[in-house]
Design a protein around this motif. Sequence first.
Motif, PDB file in Angstrom:
ATOM      1  N   GLU A 116      -9.270   1.633   1.570  1.00 58.77           N
ATOM      2  CA  GLU A 116      -8.675   0.315   1.350  1.00 58.77           C
ATOM      3  C   GLU A 116      -8.553   0.014  -0.140  1.00 58.77           C
ATOM      4  O   GLU A 116      -9.466   0.264  -0.926  1.00 58.77           O
ATOM      5  N   ILE A 136       0.350   8.168  -1.244  1.00 51.84           N
ATOM      6  CA  ILE A 136      -1.114   8.141  -1.204  1.00 51.84           C
ATOM      7  C   ILE A 136      -1.729   9.226  -2.069  1.00 51.84           C
ATOM      8  O   ILE A 136      -2.660   8.979  -2.843  1.00 51.84           O
ATOM      9  N   PRO A 170       0.824  -1.212   0.000  1.00 47.32           N
ATOM     10  CA  PRO A 170       0.000   0.000   0.000  1.00 47.32           C
ATOM     11  C   PRO A 170       0.862   1.267   0.000  1.00 47.32           C
ATOM     12  O   PRO A 170       1.953   1.292   0.565  1.00 47.32           O
ATOM     13  N   THR A 220      -4.111   2.204  -4.806  1.00 48.72           N
ATOM     14  CA  THR A 220      -2.768   2.059  -5.355  1.00 48.72           C
ATOM     15  C   THR A 220      -2.767   2.675  -6.748  1.00 48.72           C
ATOM     16  O   THR A 220      -3.759   3.287  -7.171  1.00 48.72           O
ATOM     17  N   THR A 225       1.940   5.137   1.086  1.00 47.19           N
ATOM     18  CA  THR A 225       2.031   5.767   2.410  1.00 47.19           C
ATOM     19  C   THR A 225       2.119   7.286   2.258  1.00 47.19           C
ATOM     20  O   THR A 225       2.138   7.828   1.150  1.00 47.19           O
TER      21      THR A 225
END
Length: 232
Positions: free
Chosen positions: A51, A141, A5, A54, A7
């Motif tokens: 959730e 992110i 994931p 990406t 960050t």
Amino acid sequence: MPIVPPTHSVERSLRRAGAKLVVGLDEVGRGAWAGPVTVGAAVTGLRKAPEGLTDSKLLTELRRQALAPVLADWVTAYALGHASPQECDELGMTAALRLAAVRALEALPVEPDAVILDGKHDYLGGPWRVRTVIKGDQSCICVAAASVLAKVHRDGMMAELGEAYPEYGFADNAGYPSPVHRAALEEYGPTGHHRLSWAYLDALPKWRHLKRGRGVAGAGQGSVDEQLTLGF
């Protein structure tokens, strides 16, 4: 291999260096034969990402479509900027990317102190403070959010365009190279939504005369509509 994931690591480092508001930028459409190049800009703060977020290229179309409205509500702010096929021809891709990025940044309701730009090349430049990050759309992110929002929006634009030009398969290929796209070009030639300085025209003898050099689009050649008698 599981997807790691993204960050806020890069954003936190920029904040420690004095940037209060950081925006992530990502582009889509750079390698397409048709349609605009689009740059997404997203401000996310330091909140936990939805959730599954990406790089848009690592997500299925269904997942991107489901995630985009969630992101639109979750981000602090976002905007999109476009450079048209004609601008891509006239300016070249680096300048067209900058134009699209500036349009996205200027459309934001907030002014960023720093920009995280996906890739290794800073096509934006001053007056913005830019941090380039290779594969930033996977690791940051705010860049991942920009990636998904830009991809879904541009794909939707191309699908809508495909209703007027069904032979080219824009709903499936989004203006990128594909067998269906190439076959339509061979038979019908480029539309007014195609980039006429791109190398694909070199392989189309019937339409090669339409190719334009970058920076001289329209010089003594007439408009695209004047040249293309496609019968649509």
